[in-house]
Design an enzyme around this catalytic site. Structure first.
Site, PDB file in Angstrom:
ATOM      1  N   GLY A  99      44.277  33.224  40.492  1.00  0.00           N
ATOM      2  CA  GLY A  99      44.519  32.048  39.744  1.00  0.00           C
ATOM      3  C   GLY A  99      45.160  31.058  40.271  1.00  0.00           C
ATOM      4  O   GLY A  99      45.536  31.264  41.837  1.00  0.00           O
TER       5      GLY A  99
ATOM      6  N   THR B 125      40.670  42.138  39.039  1.00  0.00           N
ATOM      7  CA  THR B 125      39.466  42.097  38.403  1.00  0.00           C
ATOM      8  C   THR B 125      38.507  42.681  39.050  1.00  0.00           C
ATOM      9  O   THR B 125      37.542  43.254  38.587  1.00  0.00           O
ATOM     10  CB  THR B 125      39.076  40.907  37.782  1.00  0.00           C
ATOM     11  N   ASN B 126      38.219  42.631  40.377  1.00  0.00           N
ATOM     12  CA  ASN B 126      37.254  43.201  41.110  1.00  0.00           C
ATOM     13  C   ASN B 126      38.049  43.748  42.601  1.00  0.00           C
ATOM     14  O   ASN B 126      37.493  43.316  43.605  1.00  0.00           O
ATOM     15  CB  ASN B 126      36.192  41.943  41.500  1.00  0.00           C
TER      16      ASN B 126
ATOM     17  N   GLU C 158      39.126  29.417  30.808  1.00  0.00           N
ATOM     18  CA  GLU C 158      38.718  30.569  31.329  1.00  0.00           C
ATOM     19  C   GLU C 158      39.334  31.768  30.816  1.00  0.00           C
ATOM     20  O   GLU C 158      40.491  32.081  30.784  1.00  0.00           O
ATOM     21  CB  GLU C 158      38.925  30.647  32.883  1.00  0.00           C
TER      22      GLU C 158
ATOM     23  N   GLY D 296      39.830  30.108  43.638  1.00  0.00           N
ATOM     24  CA  GLY D 296      40.756  29.938  42.331  1.00  0.00           C
ATOM     25  C   GLY D 296      39.929  30.163  41.149  1.00  0.00           C
ATOM     26  O   GLY D 296      38.940  30.913  41.156  1.00  0.00           O
TER      27      GLY D 296
ATOM     28  N   CYS E 153      34.072  35.772  37.775  1.00  0.00           N
ATOM     29  CA  CYS E 153      34.388  34.453  37.717  1.00  0.00           C
ATOM     30  C   CYS E 153      33.279  33.422  37.732  1.00  0.00           C
ATOM     31  O   CYS E 153      33.470  32.307  37.387  1.00  0.00           O
ATOM     32  CB  CYS E 153      35.708  33.951  38.654  1.00  0.00           C
TER      33      CYS E 153
ATOM     34  N   PRO F 202      42.234  40.707  43.814  1.00  0.00           N
ATOM     35  CA  PRO F 202      42.658  40.582  42.247  1.00  0.00           C
ATOM     36  C   PRO F 202      42.313  42.144  41.701  1.00  0.00           C
ATOM     37  O   PRO F 202      41.795  42.894  42.198  1.00  0.00           O
ATOM     38  CB  PRO F 202      41.521  39.828  41.833  1.00  0.00           C
TER      39      PRO F 202
END
Length: 444
Positions: free
Chosen positions: A195, A114-115, A338, A213, A246, A112
């Site tokens: 996602g 994000t990380n 979210e 997810g 998440c 991802p």
């Protein structure tokens, strides 16, 4: 520019290099060797942790530098090694049977935006410990920092005599390169973080999928909670890396009897209180309606500082608050969507039953994460049974389940749709059974 180890021009080259490396690992290297490689991976990453965090922040534009150092350190230093590999033994007078955790071979991975560093490092350690190799298809917006992480892992392994290319990636990842990975007969298992669309894409491959997810973790604060402690814990957890995790609390359900006290306590921590009108202004820029009528976070606002989001919304702000809170209604978009931002809706509840019902509904059966702040074991048990999440924490932030303020190992991939939970080396193994029959090796 010096070529980075493990980084290839296309999927075919990356897969073949990973295949050769994995065969070499299993043929000529021991489990003790794997532990030596993991120890050096941890050593090398910690030597470069600050530059890795800065590179990730510069490339993705998500989160906070100081939090990324903490996050990446946890993903690396708390990652489980070969000790997480499961062993089963059956012993009777009929003989001795042993089940070994065997590698699948070459894994295909999706990371991802994000990380990225934490995912590559944490999963990389698990892959090496389990005897596999992996080919990463990185998020295109994080390909450079991902390549740095892949290179460091290979440098660390080869420095202590291990095979190069146990961890590989495509230099310029795309949907085409992902399709090549999914179609390759060499790839036995796919692991991905993202996602619903990512999960659906991997599921179409026909291969075994380990998928992390979406989540929308709720937290309940009941009338028995240590409210001051809850405020400290939630502030630290929900604001961490600008809400990118998440697992972090995304909406709170607070009983009316302690609501005002809780809000006062979290403001003491440095949270900024939004008025109803300001919350509506923030919602308008932070959450978008999709063509299908559903709502999703505005990607331009994900992981941004609260001050940037407020300025974009036209809300006056002084300084750099780590998080904003506001009194929300249960049907607010910030409660039901979210959003991965440092904006925390707080819902006032008349009773524990109402809080429980609303929290379960807001989680949307993602079976991801939830917390409760309570000293009432009956409430904790009832909510735990009803929420049915993979991660459930009492009187702590969700990171307590990863060894941060609680017991547990760290793992950047939390496989909720496919059920593996927090992934470790054992997640990436298949069971092989060896039986010594006819009473063999049974010495009693």
């Amino acid at each position: 520019m010096t070529k980075q180890l493990g980084v290839f021009e296309n999927a075919k080259e990356a897969i073949e290099a990973a295949r050769i490396a994995q065969l070499e690992l299993m043929k000529n290297h021991t489990i003790d060797d794997r532990e030596a490689y993991i120890a050096n991976i941890k050593k090398v990453f910690m030597m470069h942790i600050e530059e890795l965090a800065q590179h990730e922040l510069d490339e993705t534009g998500y989160g906070r530098y100081e939090d990324k150092i903490i996050k990446d350190t946890g993903a690396i230093m708390l990652a489980g090694g070969t000790e997480t590999l499961p062993n089963r033994i059956y012993s009777t007078n009929q003989g001795l049977t042993v089940e070994f955790p065997a590698p699948f071979g070459v894994i295909g991975g999706v990371t991802p935006v994000t990380n990225p560093v934490a995912t590559v490092a944490g999963n990389g350690i698990a892959i090496v410990a389990s005897g596999n190799s992996i080919v990463f298809n990185a998020h295109p917006s994080a390909k450079a920092c991902t390549a740095n992480a892949v290179n460091l892992i290979n440098e660390a392994i080869t420095e202590v005599g291990g095979p190069c290319n146990l961890i590989t990636m495509i230099k310029d990842p795309s949907m085409e390169s992902l399709n090549d990975i999914m179609a390759s007969p060499v790839i036995k298992v796919l692991v991905g973080t993202g996602g619903p669309a990512m999960v659906a894409t991997l599921m179409k491959s026909g291969k075994k999928v380990i998928a992390a997810g979406a989540g929308n973790p709720p937290s309940i604060i009941d009338e028995t909670a240590d409210v001051a402690k809850a405020a400290v814990g939630i502030f630290g957890s929900a604001s961490f890396d600008n809400g990118l995790l998440c697992v972090a609390e995304k909406e709170l359900f607070v009983l009316d009897s302690v609501y005002d006290k809780f809000m006062a306590e979290i403001l003491k921590q440095g949270a900024k209180l939004l008025t109803r009108a300001e919350a509506d202004m923030v919602t308008a820029v932070a959450i978008s309606q999709l063509p299908n009528g559903e709502y999703a976070a505005n990607k331009k606002m994900v992981g941004q500082h609260a001050s940037k989001i407020l300025k974009e919304a036209g809300v006056a702000v002084d300084g750099d608050p780590k998080i904003c809170v506001f009194e929300a209604q249960n049907d607010d978009l910030f409660v039901q969507t979210e959003q991965m931002m440092p904006i925390l809706p707080v819902v006032r509840c008349e009773s524990f039953e109402q809080a429980k019902e609303w929290a379960v509904a807001a989680e949307h059966e993602n079976k991801h994460s939830a917390t409760i702040w309570s000293k009432n074991i009956d409430n904790v048990t009832a909510f735990g049974k009803m929420i049915d999440t993979t991660i459930f924490v009492q009187n702590g932030g969700t990171l307590a389940a990863f060894g941060v303020g609680g017991s547990g190992s760290n793992g950047p991939t939390i496989a909720t749709p496919t059920g593996e939970g927090i992934c470790d080396a054992g997640t990436f193994t298949r069971r092989r059974r060896f039986a010594m029959a006819d009473g063999g090796n049974y010495i009693l």
